[in-house]
Design an enzyme around this catalytic site. Sequence first.
Site, PDB file in Angstrom:
ATOM      1  N   TRP B  69       0.823  -1.209   0.000  1.00 54.70           N
ATOM      2  CA  TRP B  69       0.000   0.000   0.000  1.00 54.70           C
ATOM      3  C   TRP B  69       0.852   1.253   0.000  1.00 54.70           C
ATOM      4  O   TRP B  69       0.558   2.225  -0.707  1.00 54.70           O
ATOM      5  CB  TRP B  69      -0.993  -0.023   1.162  1.00 54.70           C
ATOM      6  CG  TRP B  69      -1.993  -1.124   0.971  1.00 54.70           C
ATOM      7  CD1 TRP B  69      -2.056  -2.317   1.628  1.00 54.70           C
ATOM      8  CD2 TRP B  69      -3.041  -1.165  -0.017  1.00 54.70           C
ATOM      9  NE1 TRP B  69      -3.070  -3.092   1.130  1.00 54.70           N
ATOM     10  CE2 TRP B  69      -3.693  -2.414   0.118  1.00 54.70           C
ATOM     11  CE3 TRP B  69      -3.485  -0.286  -0.995  1.00 54.70           C
ATOM     12  CZ2 TRP B  69      -4.768  -2.795  -0.689  1.00 54.70           C
ATOM     13  CZ3 TRP B  69      -4.556  -0.654  -1.798  1.00 54.70           C
ATOM     14  CH2 TRP B  69      -5.186  -1.890  -1.642  1.00 54.70           C
ATOM     15  N   ASP B 140      -1.679   6.414   6.272  1.00 56.32           N
ATOM     16  CA  ASP B 140      -2.778   5.562   5.822  1.00 56.32           C
ATOM     17  C   ASP B 140      -3.065   4.577   6.953  1.00 56.32           C
ATOM     18  O   ASP B 140      -2.243   3.710   7.244  1.00 56.32           O
ATOM     19  CB  ASP B 140      -2.352   4.830   4.546  1.00 56.32           C
ATOM     20  CG  ASP B 140      -3.416   3.859   4.036  1.00 56.32           C
ATOM     21  OD1 ASP B 140      -4.465   3.711   4.684  1.00 56.32           O
ATOM     22  OD2 ASP B 140      -3.169   3.247   2.977  1.00 56.32           O
ATOM     23  N   LYS B 164     -12.370  -2.121   7.086  1.00 57.97           N
ATOM     24  CA  LYS B 164     -11.739  -3.106   7.963  1.00 57.97           C
ATOM     25  C   LYS B 164     -12.348  -3.078   9.357  1.00 57.97           C
ATOM     26  O   LYS B 164     -12.772  -4.106   9.858  1.00 57.97           O
ATOM     27  CB  LYS B 164     -10.219  -2.857   8.055  1.00 57.97           C
ATOM     28  CG  LYS B 164      -9.497  -2.918   6.709  1.00 57.97           C
ATOM     29  CD  LYS B 164      -9.752  -4.217   5.967  1.00 57.97           C
ATOM     30  CE  LYS B 164      -8.899  -4.296   4.694  1.00 57.97           C
ATOM     31  NZ  LYS B 164      -9.324  -5.415   3.830  1.00 57.97           N
TER      32      LYS B 164
END
Lengths: 329, 329
Positions: B69, B140, B164
């Site tokens: 990511w 993030d 999530k």
Amino acid sequence: MSIMEMSHRGKEFLSVIQQAEADLRDLLKIPENYEVLFLQGGATTQFSAIPLNLCTSDDTADFIVTGSWGDKAFKEAQKYCKGKVVWTGKAEKYSSIPNQSELNVTVGAKYLHICANETIHGVEYKDYPSTGNDTLLVADMSSNFCSKPVDVSKFGLIYAGAQKNIGPAGVTIVIVRKDLIGKAQPSTPIMMDYKIHSENRSLYNTPPCFAIYMCGLVFGDLLSQGGLEAIERKNVEKAELLYDAIDASEGFYKCPVEKNVRSLMNVPFTMATPEMEAQFIKEASAQGMVQLKGHRSVGGIRASIYNAMPRAGVERLVAHMKAFQARHI
Amino acid sequence: MSIMEMSHRGKEFLSVIQQAEADLRDLLKIPENYEVLFLQGGATTQFSAIPLNLCTSDDTADFIVTGSWGDKAFKEAQKYCKGKVVWTGKAEKYSSIPNQSELNVTVGAKYLHICANETIHGVEYKDYPSTGNDTLLVADMSSNFCSKPVDVSKFGLIYAGAQKNIGPAGVTIVIVRKDLIGKAQPSTPIMMDYKIHSENRSLYNTPPCFAIYMCGLVFGDLLSQGGLEAIERKNVEKAELLYDAIDASEGFYKCPVEKNVRSLMNVPFTMATPEMEAQFIKEASAQGMVQLKGHRSVGGIRASIYNAMPRAGVERLVAHMKAFQARHI
């Protein structure tokens, strides 16, 4: 396991999104050479994505502005190409749609953008403008998507936020001719590049799974009702009930929109004074009819009678209109 | 009327989004000088929006790459500023996080970007890197948001996709220091401009109402569980159960991640052969434990034990690990 708990890469969710796409293709008879994308960010995100994907910064894009949404699309496009308004209804408060002869389109324009139904002003295209061979027709159908059949082959791109006719807010449908994909400007954000989404079947990142699932259920329901021809018949009947009541009121209720382009989805009307309109809305609300206030930018009254509004709901509103008028004459 | 049918401009939905924000501020103790935005498009959209809002095209942004990511965030940022990788764990397959002394940060960099928890590789920051006075820390937190307390004041910007720990896919939280808003590059798409969303309290266009409503319910639940300190204690206990089982297996199960940065959320481990891993996953699935396969890019096994995974679920997995090992020695 609920749809919200599943992996979007699992076979269960893949079958959900694939069935949703197949049913939408069936409903709209979408030709094979068009891609169907399920994206995020609303139609407003497409106001940027469309010029970024279809134009170079030197290209011209023409805009017919028949209301607030078309105007917003034009303003955003100017960041990424030469946007040009070829007709605007602003002077007469967005109550009409131009004839072909009134349009002064730009030779060589990359696309001509229209808003198929202006939600706030209640003006809706019945026939679509012709463009030259080199100019694509692009339409924002957010507020009348799946309310009637559309000949997709006339368009380079159709886009629609889900939340009026097909599902919860949070997913946007883009139907785009495949040969137009893959030419995005270098500065295009990755999430606005149709090529990324096309190559990944709308699964480049985690999609709004629940909203897509709900859209799929609605597509299935529309098919089971007989498809978009049947839906259109119901919508025409509902709208006629309301417009007939307005026109039969001898001026007590007035619809500012020209008769030939009155929307099947959004029926705006006015009364003699704002005070009388407020009283009408208050009494309607007491009878369970809510959200009848016109958009804050225009005032008046607006009845939004999307696919999900039953005929009985419109009949009840018409009954209120007649009773209210009888008490005020 | 369901949340999906309401107008997002009505007082009912306004109270939903305002309560969600208030509860999130309470949970994370977000200082007054930070804005909370509810946006669309996932963390991937923020990969573009962050440099567009925080940098000019001449500014440098540093990236610590501890997994896939962080790498994606870096690649996208290069479109809009001078992105620079100041540390990468790629050579050792993303199994560690650098110490402060290993970082060679750029003097005058606009921000330093980290991925607080790399979902695929299972590496998680326990302490955050220091930046110079002029360099913002940007994180993030998509896969560990609301799993533990965070000192928001250390960051210029925190962002997280909801799916999530806090709600259904389709909404992204951005927490950004207010003085950083309003300096977006001229070419920023309107839906990526924090100023637009800040001025409109995340209601510039129709927001993903249902997803925001669900997040609000989760925030309320986390508060009622005792807030993020209590949540962290539960998450530590769950993760220790699993890591202890791995470490006590005498090499039958191996976790590639350095002990001091092992994720509380995603626990990757491997076995001697891919065939044995496949058998392990098959038998787990037969017992109702699903989605244990490692990400397609790395293989192996990955147990994602987000907030919603109860301790009993982890205990069941540990029991399967012990029984499976006993049958294969």
